[in-house]
Motif scaffolding. Structure first.
Motif, PDB file in Angstrom:
ATOM      1  N   ARG A  61      16.676  29.913 101.515  1.00 14.92           N
ATOM      2  CA  ARG A  61      17.837  29.023 101.331  1.00 14.92           C
ATOM      3  C   ARG A  61      18.898  29.845 100.620  1.00 14.92           C
ATOM      4  O   ARG A  61      18.693  30.304  99.494  1.00 14.92           O
ATOM      5  CB  ARG A  61      17.465  27.778 100.530  1.00 14.92           C
ATOM      6  CG  ARG A  61      18.678  26.961 100.133  1.00 14.92           C
ATOM      7  CD  ARG A  61      18.351  25.575  99.649  1.00 14.92           C
ATOM      8  NE  ARG A  61      17.981  24.701 100.734  1.00 14.92           N
ATOM      9  CZ  ARG A  61      18.051  23.363 100.686  1.00 14.92           C
ATOM     10  NH1 ARG A  61      18.466  22.758  99.588  1.00 14.92           N
ATOM     11  NH2 ARG A  61      17.699  22.632 101.717  1.00 14.92           N
TER      12      ARG A  61
ATOM     13  N   HIS B  94      21.702  24.292 109.174  1.00 14.60           N
ATOM     14  CA  HIS B  94      20.500  23.711 108.567  1.00 14.60           C
ATOM     15  C   HIS B  94      19.552  23.318 109.712  1.00 14.60           C
ATOM     16  O   HIS B  94      19.329  22.136 109.982  1.00 14.60           O
ATOM     17  CB  HIS B  94      20.881  22.496 107.725  1.00 14.60           C
ATOM     18  CG  HIS B  94      19.853  22.096 106.706  1.00 14.60           C
ATOM     19  ND1 HIS B  94      18.626  22.716 106.586  1.00 14.60           N
ATOM     20  CD2 HIS B  94      19.863  21.117 105.773  1.00 14.60           C
ATOM     21  CE1 HIS B  94      17.929  22.140 105.613  1.00 14.60           C
ATOM     22  NE2 HIS B  94      18.661  21.176 105.107  1.00 14.60           N
TER      23      HIS B  94
ATOM     24  N   SER C 202      16.626  22.366  95.793  1.00 11.37           N
ATOM     25  CA  SER C 202      16.063  21.654  96.948  1.00 11.37           C
ATOM     26  C   SER C 202      14.952  20.723  96.490  1.00 11.37           C
ATOM     27  O   SER C 202      14.191  21.074  95.597  1.00 11.37           O
ATOM     28  CB  SER C 202      15.485  22.663  97.945  1.00 11.37           C
ATOM     29  OG  SER C 202      14.717  22.015  98.934  1.00 11.37           O
ATOM     30  N   LEU C 203      14.853  19.584  97.105  1.00 10.64           N
ATOM     31  CA  LEU C 203      13.678  18.726  96.950  1.00 10.64           C
ATOM     32  C   LEU C 203      12.903  18.725  98.266  1.00 10.64           C
ATOM     33  O   LEU C 203      11.777  19.208  98.361  1.00 10.64           O
ATOM     34  CB  LEU C 203      14.106  17.297  96.566  1.00 10.64           C
ATOM     35  CG  LEU C 203      12.986  16.267  96.537  1.00 10.64           C
ATOM     36  CD1 LEU C 203      12.005  16.544  95.410  1.00 10.64           C
ATOM     37  CD2 LEU C 203      13.551  14.854  96.384  1.00 10.64           C
ATOM     38  N   ARG C 204      13.553  18.209  99.313  1.00 12.82           N
ATOM     39  CA  ARG C 204      12.879  18.019 100.585  1.00 12.82           C
ATOM     40  C   ARG C 204      12.406  19.334 101.221  1.00 12.82           C
ATOM     41  O   ARG C 204      11.251  19.445 101.649  1.00 12.82           O
ATOM     42  CB  ARG C 204      13.810  17.284 101.575  1.00 12.82           C
ATOM     43  CG  ARG C 204      13.887  15.797 101.343  1.00 12.82           C
ATOM     44  CD  ARG C 204      15.276  15.279 101.650  1.00 12.82           C
ATOM     45  NE  ARG C 204      16.151  15.731 100.600  1.00 12.82           N
ATOM     46  CZ  ARG C 204      16.388  15.021  99.469  1.00 12.82           C
ATOM     47  NH1 ARG C 204      15.862  13.836  99.327  1.00 12.82           N
ATOM     48  NH2 ARG C 204      17.164  15.517  98.525  1.00 12.82           N
ATOM     49  N   THR C 205      13.303  20.294 101.315  1.00 15.23           N
ATOM     50  CA  THR C 205      12.955  21.514 102.050  1.00 15.23           C
ATOM     51  C   THR C 205      11.813  22.241 101.358  1.00 15.23           C
ATOM     52  O   THR C 205      10.834  22.655 102.001  1.00 15.23           O
ATOM     53  CB  THR C 205      14.194  22.423 102.160  1.00 15.23           C
ATOM     54  OG1 THR C 205      15.269  21.648 102.703  1.00 15.23           O
ATOM     55  CG2 THR C 205      13.923  23.615 103.044  1.00 15.23           C
TER      56      THR C 205
END
Ligand code: CP
Length: 325
Positions: free
Chosen positions: A114, A141, A63-66
């Motif tokens: 996640r 999501h 993940s980047l954003r989350t």
């Protein structure tokens, strides 16, 4: 700053957020209002809201954003984050989801997970005495959907009566959560996908039921043009979701006709915006020209992950005096 005395306690305090449908339409609308308030007034006053609280982020997938938006959100609210990923955290690998949840509930104040499968996440949440937030599962999501709704409201004022076209893999977690939130808020969702990649009849029927009170509707078309015609928003996502890589070649072949290009966008309203949850595969599900155009809202969406999740944390972890469903 957020108090409107006498303020009612948040109806979300202490609850889990695994699916958009864990919220009532009024709670969803209130969360979005709170997100707008928090976005408009960043700064030191927010740091008292979660002072001394710890948010655990347990990720089975990249993940980047989350990850970053939750870490920044809890820091801006005065709390701290701890992150564990990969083999260090696989629900059910070293111990049952129930035991892991009982242990973690003794250490931290909320947990973002996640995960690959949704069912172990539900088992984990049932045994957790602190709020569990779905940071993406195979089924849904919901945090992405909160940011998407915030972005659409910012552009159009309201979801009510809007037409949202979702093109491509319309069976995936992003599509389902987006559609649930949109119909709850009164929008029409038009899926454009081959029959293999459309929501099931049962899922469409559930969306119709969810939208009944607000006038929200969901429809599916095999023609991308029919789905996009007169849309206010055109949304797509990668053709192959994380964990589904064995289907990549098949999906590429089946979905090529559903790429979002300038030509396809020309069937939408002239004011229509383009949305994508990111990461994107330029030249596959969306052309470079579309995603980098003035119609693209993708970086506002990414920014709004922070504001929407900050509102969620405030509502789950505090009395959230600005939260009035
Ligand atoms: N949209 C989204 O969830 O991005 P990440 O996979 O980078 O968290």
């Amino acid at each position: 700053m957020y108090a409107v005395a006498p303020a009612p306690a948040s109806t979300l305090r202490g609850r889990h957020f695994l699916d958009v449908t864990d919220l009532s339409p009024a709670e969803l609308a209130a969360l979005l209002r709170l997100a707008r308030v928090l976005k408009a007034a960043p700064g030191v006053e927010q740091r008292a809201i979660a002072r001394g609280l710890t948010l655990a982020l347990l990720f089975e997938k990249p993940s980047l954003r989350t990850r970053v938006s939750f870490e920044v959100a809890i820091a801006q609210l005065g709390g701290q984050a701890l992150f564990a990923a990969g083999a260090e955290f696989l629900i059910g690998s070293r111990e049952t989801p129930e035991d892991a949840a009982r242990v973690l509930s003794r250490y931290v104040d909320a947990i973002v997970v996640r995960t690959h499968e949704h069912e172990p996440l539900e088992r984990f949440a049932r045994s957790s005495s602190v709020p569990v937030i779905n940071g993406l599962s195979a089924r849904s999501h919901p945090c992405q959907a909160l940011a998407d709704m915030l972005t659409i409201e910012e552009r159009f004022g309201s979801l009510d009566g809007l037409r949202i076209a979702y093109i491509g893999d319309a069976k995936n977690n992003v599509a389902l959560s987006l559609a649930q939130a949109a119909v709850m808020l009164g929008a029409t969702v038009q899926f454009g996908a081959p029959s293999s990649h459309r929501p099931s009849k049962a899922a469409l029927a559930h969306l119709q039921a969810l939208g009944k009170a607000s006038g929200g509707v969901a429809q599916a078309f095999s023609s991308a043009v029919r789905a996009v015609r007169n849309a206010d928003v055109v949304y797509t996502d990668v053709w192959t979701s994380m964990g589904e890589e064995r289907y990549r070649e098949r999906n590429d072949a089946m979905l090529r006709a559903y790429a979002v290009t300038d030509e396809l966008l020309s069937y939408a309203q002239s004011h229509a915006i383009f949305m994508h949850c990111l990461p994107a595969h330029r030249g596959e599900e969306v052309s470079e020209a579309v995603i980098d155009s003035g119609r693209s809202a993708v970086f506002d969406q990414a920014e709004n992950r922070l504001h929407a999740q900050k509102a969620l944390l405030v509502a789950l972890l505090s009395d959230a005096k600005g939260f009035v469903p």
